[in-house]
Design a protein around this motif. Sequence first.
Motif, PDB file in Angstrom:
ATOM      1  N   ASP A 123       9.039  -6.876 -13.165  1.00 53.79           N
ATOM      2  CA  ASP A 123       9.138  -6.350 -11.805  1.00 53.79           C
ATOM      3  C   ASP A 123      10.367  -5.475 -11.603  1.00 53.79           C
ATOM      4  O   ASP A 123      10.845  -5.300 -10.492  1.00 53.79           O
ATOM      5  CB  ASP A 123       9.142  -7.498 -10.788  1.00 53.79           C
ATOM      6  N   CYS A 124      10.853  -4.916 -12.683  1.00 53.07           N
ATOM      7  CA  CYS A 124      11.984  -3.994 -12.627  1.00 53.07           C
ATOM      8  C   CYS A 124      11.463  -2.560 -12.722  1.00 53.07           C
ATOM      9  O   CYS A 124      10.712  -2.226 -13.643  1.00 53.07           O
ATOM     10  CB  CYS A 124      12.953  -4.276 -13.771  1.00 53.07           C
ATOM     11  N   ILE A 125      11.838  -1.732 -11.762  1.00 45.97           N
ATOM     12  CA  ILE A 125      11.475  -0.313 -11.778  1.00 45.97           C
ATOM     13  C   ILE A 125      12.718   0.502 -12.101  1.00 45.97           C
ATOM     14  O   ILE A 125      13.746   0.369 -11.444  1.00 45.97           O
ATOM     15  CB  ILE A 125      10.891   0.133 -10.422  1.00 45.97           C
ATOM     16  N   ASN A 126      12.602   1.345 -13.111  1.00 42.67           N
ATOM     17  CA  ASN A 126      13.734   2.148 -13.578  1.00 42.67           C
ATOM     18  C   ASN A 126      13.586   3.587 -13.108  1.00 42.67           C
ATOM     19  O   ASN A 126      12.572   4.236 -13.375  1.00 42.67           O
ATOM     20  CB  ASN A 126      13.820   2.098 -15.102  1.00 42.67           C
ATOM     21  N   ILE A 127      14.611   4.061 -12.418  1.00 42.70           N
ATOM     22  CA  ILE A 127      14.577   5.377 -11.785  1.00 42.70           C
ATOM     23  C   ILE A 127      15.732   6.229 -12.290  1.00 42.70           C
ATOM     24  O   ILE A 127      16.834   5.714 -12.513  1.00 42.70           O
ATOM     25  CB  ILE A 127      14.691   5.233 -10.248  1.00 42.70           C
ATOM     26  N   PHE A 128      15.492   7.524 -12.439  1.00 40.81           N
ATOM     27  CA  PHE A 128      16.572   8.457 -12.756  1.00 40.81           C
ATOM     28  C   PHE A 128      16.583   9.537 -11.691  1.00 40.81           C
ATOM     29  O   PHE A 128      15.557  10.167 -11.405  1.00 40.81           O
ATOM     30  CB  PHE A 128      16.390   9.096 -14.130  1.00 40.81           C
ATOM     31  N   ILE A 129      17.749   9.750 -11.075  1.00 39.49           N
ATOM     32  CA  ILE A 129      17.908  10.738 -10.015  1.00 39.49           C
ATOM     33  C   ILE A 129      18.648  11.965 -10.567  1.00 39.49           C
ATOM     34  O   ILE A 129      19.708  11.838 -11.184  1.00 39.49           O
ATOM     35  CB  ILE A 129      18.706  10.155  -8.825  1.00 39.49           C
ATOM     36  N   HIS A 130      18.070  13.140 -10.343  1.00 44.89           N
ATOM     37  CA  HIS A 130      18.707  14.375 -10.789  1.00 44.89           C
ATOM     38  C   HIS A 130      18.615  15.421  -9.682  1.00 44.89           C
ATOM     39  O   HIS A 130      17.937  15.215  -8.664  1.00 44.89           O
ATOM     40  CB  HIS A 130      18.047  14.900 -12.069  1.00 44.89           C
ATOM     41  N   PHE A 201       5.650   3.938  -5.425  1.00 48.50           N
ATOM     42  CA  PHE A 201       5.450   3.526  -6.816  1.00 48.50           C
ATOM     43  C   PHE A 201       5.322   2.006  -6.902  1.00 48.50           C
ATOM     44  O   PHE A 201       4.448   1.480  -7.589  1.00 48.50           O
ATOM     45  CB  PHE A 201       6.610   4.021  -7.680  1.00 48.50           C
ATOM     46  N   ARG A 202       6.203   1.296  -6.198  1.00 50.31           N
ATOM     47  CA  ARG A 202       6.142  -0.172  -6.175  1.00 50.31           C
ATOM     48  C   ARG A 202       4.811  -0.653  -5.610  1.00 50.31           C
ATOM     49  O   ARG A 202       4.190  -1.569  -6.134  1.00 50.31           O
ATOM     50  CB  ARG A 202       7.310  -0.723  -5.347  1.00 50.31           C
ATOM     51  N   GLU A 203       4.375  -0.020  -4.541  1.00 56.05           N
ATOM     52  CA  GLU A 203       3.114  -0.409  -3.903  1.00 56.05           C
ATOM     53  C   GLU A 203       1.936  -0.253  -4.861  1.00 56.05           C
ATOM     54  O   GLU A 203       1.089  -1.140  -4.993  1.00 56.05           O
ATOM     55  CB  GLU A 203       2.899   0.472  -2.660  1.00 56.05           C
ATOM     56  N   ILE A 204       1.893   0.869  -5.556  1.00 56.43           N
ATOM     57  CA  ILE A 204       0.805   1.123  -6.519  1.00 56.43           C
ATOM     58  C   ILE A 204       0.901   0.163  -7.690  1.00 56.43           C
ATOM     59  O   ILE A 204      -0.106  -0.390  -8.141  1.00 56.43           O
ATOM     60  CB  ILE A 204       0.855   2.581  -7.015  1.00 56.43           C
ATOM     61  N   MET A 205       2.109  -0.058  -8.192  1.00 58.43           N
ATOM     62  CA  MET A 205       2.301  -0.958  -9.332  1.00 58.43           C
ATOM     63  C   MET A 205       1.868  -2.382  -8.981  1.00 58.43           C
ATOM     64  O   MET A 205       1.181  -3.039  -9.769  1.00 58.43           O
ATOM     65  CB  MET A 205       3.773  -0.943  -9.753  1.00 58.43           C
ATOM     66  N   ASP A 206       2.250  -2.853  -7.806  1.00 61.57           N
ATOM     67  CA  ASP A 206       1.877  -4.199  -7.388  1.00 61.57           C
ATOM     68  C   ASP A 206       0.368  -4.322  -7.190  1.00 61.57           C
ATOM     69  O   ASP A 206      -0.229  -5.370  -7.495  1.00 61.57           O
ATOM     70  CB  ASP A 206       2.594  -4.568  -6.088  1.00 61.57           C
ATOM     71  N   ALA A 207      -0.262  -3.269  -6.686  1.00 63.42           N
ATOM     72  CA  ALA A 207      -1.696  -3.292  -6.442  1.00 63.42           C
ATOM     73  C   ALA A 207      -2.513  -3.360  -7.737  1.00 63.42           C
ATOM     74  O   ALA A 207      -3.640  -3.867  -7.756  1.00 63.42           O
ATOM     75  CB  ALA A 207      -2.121  -2.055  -5.649  1.00 63.42           C
ATOM     76  N   GLN A 208      -1.922  -2.868  -8.826  1.00 57.10           N
ATOM     77  CA  GLN A 208      -2.630  -2.829 -10.103  1.00 57.10           C
ATOM     78  C   GLN A 208      -2.455  -4.108 -10.921  1.00 57.10           C
ATOM     79  O   GLN A 208      -3.068  -4.232 -11.979  1.00 57.10           O
ATOM     80  CB  GLN A 208      -2.162  -1.620 -10.920  1.00 57.10           C
ATOM     81  N   LYS A 209      -1.641  -5.026 -10.446  1.00 56.48           N
ATOM     82  CA  LYS A 209      -1.425  -6.264 -11.193  1.00 56.48           C
ATOM     83  C   LYS A 209      -2.676  -7.139 -11.162  1.00 56.48           C
ATOM     84  O   LYS A 209      -3.349  -7.227 -10.154  1.00 56.48           O
ATOM     85  CB  LYS A 209      -0.230  -7.031 -10.617  1.00 56.48           C
TER      86      LYS A 209
END
Length: 209
Positions: A123-130, A201-209
Amino acid sequence: MSNKIYTIGREFGSGGKAVGEALANRLGIKLYDKELLQQAAKDSGFCEEIFENHDEKPTSSFLYSLVMDTYSVGSYNSSPFLDMPLNHKVFLAQFETIKKIADRESCVIVGRCADYALADYPDCINIFIHSDMENRVKAVSKRLNITENKAKDLIQKKDKQRASYYNYYSSKRWGDSTSYHLTLDAGKLGIDGCVDMILKFREIMDAQK
């Protein structure tokens, strides 16, 4: 359910910390940036100044494999740990503190190879901001009250430090899109736009579990 963790890598001056702060505020969870150094100092018994002096600083004097081989042994009191160079001790202390925090609570963690430390956390989402250089130069120049030329030099120096640190201690490449779940352009999206994307992204990821 496991805790929801968000790690944020960032180019210097891109607004990565601001995105982390806005995300944490939106979710009502804690943000760990410099606070992580304080916690690691408390957990390890090292003084906080040591962590500040080695914070996301590159190293090239010892093999990466030595770090992970020693880490697998475990204790700070073990002989292999005592024989390690100080920068490795600092990294491992932070590594362990990041895991403790993630086990304890949902949170946002900025930098410090947190995505690598939490690679096994589903349940860890890794993000890179540029952001583009022009935006970053203006932001850093304004924030630090320095000329744009000095701001650009500082940006290049800080980015190089962060890349060297990340590439050395992790098995991935700093800023490479394949190293993260999301890479977001804060210059185009703005702070709130980045937060919206992360939460979607979290919403979609959780929905696909």
